[in-house]
Design a protein around this motif. Structure first.
Motif, PDB file in Angstrom:
ATOM      1  N   THR A 109      -5.681 -29.991  59.397  1.00  0.00           N
ATOM      2  CA  THR A 109      -6.221 -29.465  58.149  1.00  0.00           C
ATOM      3  C   THR A 109      -5.415 -30.034  56.994  1.00  0.00           C
ATOM      4  O   THR A 109      -4.198 -29.813  56.909  1.00  0.00           O
ATOM      5  N   ALA A 110      -6.065 -30.790  56.123  1.00  0.00           N
ATOM      6  CA  ALA A 110      -5.376 -31.383  54.981  1.00  0.00           C
ATOM      7  C   ALA A 110      -4.953 -30.297  54.010  1.00  0.00           C
ATOM      8  O   ALA A 110      -5.722 -29.384  53.685  1.00  0.00           O
ATOM      9  N   LEU A 111      -3.723 -30.364  53.534  1.00  0.00           N
ATOM     10  CA  LEU A 111      -3.179 -29.408  52.567  1.00  0.00           C
ATOM     11  C   LEU A 111      -3.144 -30.046  51.183  1.00  0.00           C
ATOM     12  O   LEU A 111      -3.637 -31.155  50.986  1.00  0.00           O
ATOM     13  N   ARG A 112      -2.591 -29.342  50.227  1.00  0.00           N
ATOM     14  CA  ARG A 112      -2.566 -29.869  48.867  1.00  0.00           C
ATOM     15  C   ARG A 112      -1.636 -31.081  48.777  1.00  0.00           C
ATOM     16  O   ARG A 112      -0.658 -31.214  49.511  1.00  0.00           O
ATOM     17  N   THR A 113      -1.966 -31.966  47.885  1.00  0.00           N
ATOM     18  CA  THR A 113      -1.163 -33.158  47.668  1.00  0.00           C
ATOM     19  C   THR A 113       0.164 -32.777  47.015  1.00  0.00           C
ATOM     20  O   THR A 113       0.210 -31.947  46.119  1.00  0.00           O
ATOM     21  N   ARG A 114       1.234 -33.385  47.511  1.00  0.00           N
ATOM     22  CA  ARG A 114       2.562 -33.115  46.982  1.00  0.00           C
ATOM     23  C   ARG A 114       3.217 -34.433  46.562  1.00  0.00           C
ATOM     24  O   ARG A 114       2.872 -35.496  47.079  1.00  0.00           O
ATOM     25  N   THR A 115       4.162 -34.319  45.664  1.00  0.00           N
ATOM     26  CA  THR A 115       4.988 -35.458  45.287  1.00  0.00           C
ATOM     27  C   THR A 115       6.337 -35.294  45.962  1.00  0.00           C
ATOM     28  O   THR A 115       7.075 -34.350  45.660  1.00  0.00           O
ATOM     29  N   LEU A 116       6.642 -36.172  46.897  1.00  0.00           N
ATOM     30  CA  LEU A 116       7.884 -36.087  47.657  1.00  0.00           C
ATOM     31  C   LEU A 116       8.904 -37.066  47.096  1.00  0.00           C
ATOM     32  O   LEU A 116       8.574 -38.212  46.791  1.00  0.00           O
ATOM     33  N   ARG A 117      10.136 -36.601  46.962  1.00  0.00           N
ATOM     34  CA  ARG A 117      11.201 -37.393  46.355  1.00  0.00           C
ATOM     35  C   ARG A 117      11.396 -38.705  47.110  1.00  0.00           C
ATOM     36  O   ARG A 117      11.594 -38.735  48.316  1.00  0.00           O
ATOM     37  N   GLY A 118      11.355 -39.804  46.380  1.00  0.00           N
ATOM     38  CA  GLY A 118      11.562 -41.110  46.958  1.00  0.00           C
ATOM     39  C   GLY A 118      10.362 -41.670  47.699  1.00  0.00           C
ATOM     40  O   GLY A 118      10.396 -42.812  48.155  1.00  0.00           O
ATOM     41  N   ILE A 119       9.301 -40.887  47.826  1.00  0.00           N
ATOM     42  CA  ILE A 119       8.118 -41.309  48.576  1.00  0.00           C
ATOM     43  C   ILE A 119       6.896 -41.418  47.679  1.00  0.00           C
ATOM     44  O   ILE A 119       6.122 -42.365  47.750  1.00  0.00           O
ATOM     45  N   GLY A 120       6.714 -40.435  46.798  1.00  0.00           N
ATOM     46  CA  GLY A 120       5.537 -40.409  45.937  1.00  0.00           C
ATOM     47  C   GLY A 120       4.550 -39.345  46.395  1.00  0.00           C
ATOM     48  O   GLY A 120       4.916 -38.372  47.067  1.00  0.00           O
ATOM     49  N   ARG A 121       3.283 -39.523  46.047  1.00  0.00           N
ATOM     50  CA  ARG A 121       2.256 -38.538  46.350  1.00  0.00           C
ATOM     51  C   ARG A 121       1.803 -38.677  47.808  1.00  0.00           C
ATOM     52  O   ARG A 121       1.436 -39.757  48.260  1.00  0.00           O
ATOM     53  N   VAL A 122       1.844 -37.561  48.505  1.00  0.00           N
ATOM     54  CA  VAL A 122       1.468 -37.508  49.916  1.00  0.00           C
ATOM     55  C   VAL A 122       0.592 -36.290  50.136  1.00  0.00           C
ATOM     56  O   VAL A 122       0.845 -35.222  49.570  1.00  0.00           O
ATOM     57  N   THR A 123      -0.443 -36.453  50.948  1.00  0.00           N
ATOM     58  CA  THR A 123      -1.299 -35.322  51.325  1.00  0.00           C
ATOM     59  C   THR A 123      -1.044 -35.007  52.793  1.00  0.00           C
ATOM     60  O   THR A 123      -1.652 -35.607  53.681  1.00  0.00           O
ATOM     61  N   PRO A 124      -0.121 -34.086  53.063  1.00  0.00           N
ATOM     62  CA  PRO A 124       0.168 -33.771  54.460  1.00  0.00           C
ATOM     63  C   PRO A 124      -0.946 -32.935  55.078  1.00  0.00           C
ATOM     64  O   PRO A 124      -1.710 -32.267  54.375  1.00  0.00           O
ATOM     65  N   SER A 125      -1.049 -32.990  56.381  1.00  0.00           N
ATOM     66  CA  SER A 125      -2.025 -32.182  57.109  1.00  0.00           C
ATOM     67  C   SER A 125      -1.299 -31.332  58.146  1.00  0.00           C
ATOM     68  O   SER A 125      -0.337 -31.774  58.776  1.00  0.00           O
ATOM     69  N   GLU A 126      -1.783 -30.110  58.310  1.00  0.00           N
ATOM     70  CA  GLU A 126      -1.225 -29.231  59.335  1.00  0.00           C
ATOM     71  C   GLU A 126      -1.856 -29.577  60.684  1.00  0.00           C
ATOM     72  O   GLU A 126      -3.077 -29.718  60.791  1.00  0.00           O
ATOM     73  N   LEU A 127      -1.026 -29.702  61.703  1.00  0.00           N
ATOM     74  CA  LEU A 127      -1.489 -30.046  63.050  1.00  0.00           C
ATOM     75  C   LEU A 127      -1.499 -28.804  63.924  1.00  0.00           C
ATOM     76  O   LEU A 127      -0.536 -28.036  63.932  1.00  0.00           O
ATOM     77  N   ARG A 128      -2.581 -28.614  64.665  1.00  0.00           N
ATOM     78  CA  ARG A 128      -2.707 -27.490  65.600  1.00  0.00           C
ATOM     79  C   ARG A 128      -3.395 -27.989  66.867  1.00  0.00           C
ATOM     80  O   ARG A 128      -4.022 -29.053  66.871  1.00  0.00           O
ATOM     81  N   ARG A 129      -3.295 -27.188  67.912  1.00  0.00           N
ATOM     82  CA  ARG A 129      -4.096 -27.465  69.099  1.00  0.00           C
ATOM     83  C   ARG A 129      -5.531 -27.058  68.819  1.00  0.00           C
ATOM     84  O   ARG A 129      -5.785 -26.019  68.221  1.00  0.00           O
ATOM     85  N   ALA A 130      -6.462 -27.865  69.281  1.00  0.00           N
ATOM     86  CA  ALA A 130      -7.880 -27.561  69.077  1.00  0.00           C
ATOM     87  C   ALA A 130      -8.341 -26.534  70.103  1.00  0.00           C
ATOM     88  O   ALA A 130      -7.973 -26.595  71.278  1.00  0.00           O
ATOM     89  N   THR A 131      -9.130 -25.580  69.675  1.00  0.00           N
ATOM     90  CA  THR A 131      -9.733 -24.638  70.616  1.00  0.00           C
ATOM     91  C   THR A 131     -10.873 -25.343  71.333  1.00  0.00           C
ATOM     92  O   THR A 131     -11.672 -26.067  70.727  1.00  0.00           O
ATOM     93  N   GLY A 132     -10.940 -25.155  72.651  1.00  0.00           N
ATOM     94  CA  GLY A 132     -11.991 -25.822  73.415  1.00  0.00           C
ATOM     95  C   GLY A 132     -11.794 -27.309  73.501  1.00  0.00           C
ATOM     96  O   GLY A 132     -12.756 -28.067  73.600  1.00  0.00           O
ATOM     97  N   GLY A 133     -10.521 -27.778  73.441  1.00  0.00           N
ATOM     98  CA  GLY A 133     -10.244 -29.203  73.500  1.00  0.00           C
ATOM     99  C   GLY A 133     -10.207 -29.721  74.924  1.00  0.00           C
ATOM    100  O   GLY A 133     -10.907 -29.243  75.807  1.00  0.00           O
ATOM    101  N   ARG A 134      -9.333 -30.698  75.135  1.00  0.00           N
ATOM    102  CA  ARG A 134      -9.328 -31.417  76.400  1.00  0.00           C
ATOM    103  C   ARG A 134      -9.118 -30.493  77.598  1.00  0.00           C
ATOM    104  O   ARG A 134      -9.820 -30.563  78.594  1.00  0.00           O
TER     105      ARG A 134
END
Length: 366
Positions: free
Chosen positions: A320-345
């Motif tokens: 799930t993509a979260l809000r865009t952040r400005t990270l020191r020394g990196i710039g603008r990044v849009t991190p995503s939260e990772l989870r296990r999928a329900t009904g996955g493999r």
């Protein structure tokens, strides 16, 4: 139990004789003459091993030192290595075995410590160093076991050398060599570690850090990853592909959450080119993963957009993509939260059907 007569005979010279074959009776002039190398080369070799420079006439060396110096000289003469490369090889052995030796002495001292004495220690007496009886017992035990441990050391080195050569050959792509090899880089960081340090004794802290490192290493290696280094409350790991990295991160979070001794862990990951030097990894991808970890919630996993895209086509995970952040020394990044999928493999396999693909969702960024 350590016998009094054993302790009475315990000294640096005796230990050197037991571990190195003979006591230290040779000066550097003797060693360099026997190895047929210059005093300057002998001094460079000793320094590359990580030991302080001593005077030329000090009797600090054994025949084992002379044999080692001869082996390095042979590498230069017969294997056609230049001196700087041979010394770098020596330095690699030295840095690795120094940490190994310290680690093993601490483990043995802890294993042989008197439980009654350990229980009697209060917070004011808690130290990171072992008591004298445990130190004496550990010294004697390790000296006795050295011949049995040496073949295991050689075996482990050859196994890891085989794996490292295989990775090098797989990475030998002329189109990517200029930018570095592509890896998924992850950091796992214990939450609220600083506050825990203030409340725990040194012994309690050592137990917690040791447990964290052991569990984390087992999880990373079980999925085919590599632990690059550990720094107290944090580990740096890499994998070649996205799926193992996601499995590592989620297993780390879940395992630490279920452990009564450890606090929650947070994980940040990024994928891209890395430069590998001195057994470590460097570059923007590593920095991006580190900065993402710093904004990850306790018990959560955040990944960069490139890794989220790579995981979108894999079953078993969802992001799930979260809000865009400005990270020191990196710039603008849009991190995503990772989870296990329900009904996955795993669920699909249990039902006897093909794996399903997760739905990747996103939040709108401001």
């Amino acid at each position: 139990m350590v016998r009094p007569e054993d302790v009475a005979g315990l000294s640096a010279d005796n230990l050197a004789a037991r571990l190195l074959g003979k006591p230290a009776t040779m000066a550097r002039r003797d060693v360099s003459r026997g190895a047929e190398v210059s005093l300057l080369s002998a001094r460079k070799f000793w320094h590359a091993l990580g030991f302080p420079i001593v005077e030329d006439d000090d009797a600090m060396f054994t025949e084992a030192d002379q044999m080692a110096l001869m082996a390095v000289a042979r590498l230069v003469r017969e294997e056609e290595l230049d001196e700087s490369t041979a010394l770098a090889m020596t330095r690699a052995f030295a840095r690795t075995t120094d940490r190994l030796a310290v680690w093993q002495t601490q483990l043995m001292a802890e294993a042989l410590a008197d439980p009654a004495l350990e229980a009697a220690l209060d917070e004011a007496d808690a130290r990171g160093a072992p008591d004298l009886a445990a130190a004496n017992a550990a010294a004697l035990k390790l000296a006795d076991m050295a011949d049995s441990l040496e073949p295991l050391l050689i075996y482990a080195w050859r196994r890891h050398l085989t794996a490292a050569i295989s990775r090098m050959l797989a990475d030998a792509d002329p189109q990517q060599s200029a930018q570095g090899v592509r890896r998924v880089v992850g950091f796992a960081d214990l939450v609220n570690f600083t506050s825990l340090v203030r409340r725990m004794t040194e012994r309690q802290l050592a137990v917690m850090v040791q447990r964290f490192e052991a569990l984390a290493t087992d999880i990373v290696t079980a999925h085919g990853g590599r632990v690059i280094k550990t720094v107290g409350d944090e580990i740096l790991f890499v994998t070649i592909d996205a799926a193992p990295a996601a499995a590592v991160a989620l297993d780390l979070v879940e395992t630490m959450a279920e452990d009564d001794l450890l606090p929650d862990v947070r994980v940040g990951m990024a994928v891209g080119p890395v430069l590998s030097r001195l057994g470590d990894v460097f570059g923007t991808t590593v920095n991006r993963a580190s900065r993402i970890t710093s904004v990850a919630p306790g018990g959560g996993v955040l990944v960069d957009d490139a890794l989220a895209s790579a995981l979108a086509s894999l079953s078993g995970f969802e992001t799930t993509a979260l809000r865009t952040r400005t990270l020191r020394g990196i710039g603008r990044v849009t991190p995503s939260e990772l989870r296990r999928a329900t009904g996955g493999r795993l669920a699909a396999r249990a039902a006897g059907g093909p794996p399903t693909r997760p739905t990747t969702t996103s939040e709108e960024t401001p």
